[in-house]
Design an enzyme around this catalytic site. Sequence first.
Site, PDB file in Angstrom:
ATOM      1  N   LYS A  88      -6.915  -7.089   8.288  1.00 35.79           N
ATOM      2  CA  LYS A  88      -5.995  -6.631   7.244  1.00 35.79           C
ATOM      3  C   LYS A  88      -5.145  -7.815   6.792  1.00 35.79           C
ATOM      4  CE  LYS A  88      -3.183  -2.494   6.492  1.00 35.79           C
ATOM      5  NZ  LYS A  88      -2.382  -1.467   7.168  1.00 35.79           N
TER       6      LYS A  88
HETATM    7  O1  G3P Z   1      -0.672   2.088   5.641  1.00 38.98           O
HETATM    8  C1  G3P Z   1       0.563   1.544   5.286  1.00 38.98           C
HETATM    9  C2  G3P Z   1       1.622   2.439   5.777  1.00 38.98           C
HETATM   10  O2  G3P Z   1       1.717   2.413   7.152  1.00 38.98           O
HETATM   11  C3  G3P Z   1       2.951   2.222   5.181  1.00 38.98           C
HETATM   12  O3  G3P Z   1       3.556   3.438   5.228  1.00 38.98           O
HETATM   13  O4  G3P Z   1       5.405   5.030   5.212  1.00 38.98           O
HETATM   14  O5  G3P Z   1       5.783   2.626   5.897  1.00 38.98           O
HETATM   15  O6  G3P Z   1       5.329   3.205   3.523  1.00 38.98           O
HETATM   16  P1  G3P Z   1       5.115   3.567   4.947  1.00 38.98           P
END
Ligand code: G3P
Length: 218
Positions: A88
């Site tokens: 990633k």
């Molecule tokens: O896959 C990316 C994710 O983990 C980010 O999520 O909720 O931190 O925006 P968030």
Amino acid sequence: MKFFIDTANLEQICQAQALGILDGVTTNPSLMAKEGIKGKENIFKHYKAICDIVDGPVSAEVFATEFKGMTEEGEELYQIDPNKITIKLPCTQEGIKAVKYFSDKGYRTNCTLIFTVGQALLAAKAGATFCSPFVGRLDDIGEDGVSLIEEIVSTYRYYGFKTEVLAASIRHTNHILKCIQAGADVATCPLKSILGLIDHPLTTKGLEIFCKAAESMK
Ligand code: G3P
């Protein structure tokens, strides 16, 4: 349509895997830190443990931010399980170069932190296996995350790119449903949002009625 779980929590990954519908896992440095993992050896052991639970791709994010560090780190991560680890990489100039470097070697990559169609287009041109647009974080700033998924899907289809659109930063069950309708190839979700797809009050109520009827026939 594939379902990935967006966590580094082994218990939750096991729970989703046990449902029999899990296609892969995504992690990021924030999710790994949340599990209290410290040091390279433990980080690598943790990725190995995740790979041993699931059948599909496991996204492991590099910590480096420049090309040389990204390629060295990505190479090491990939060797943890070459059949599952997906490197990633952030959508930066250095990250796009690293996506191209790894895609030329035939390694799976996930280009992350995507917020525009332009970024998604470059990720695809560099040969990314997955591109990860962040739905929830766009909603957070008053933009429409699901519309971005639709735009990327139609752009990829128009030009015939093979890169899969992996809807990320999913915050709730309705996000998953909207991303499915928008044509995302994959949604990576917290366990709670996946479980939300199963629950319906009429299912619960209907089952109660059936159980009573079954009981009456014993
Ligand atoms: O896959 C990316 C994710 O983990 C980010 O999520 O909720 O931190 O925006 P968030």
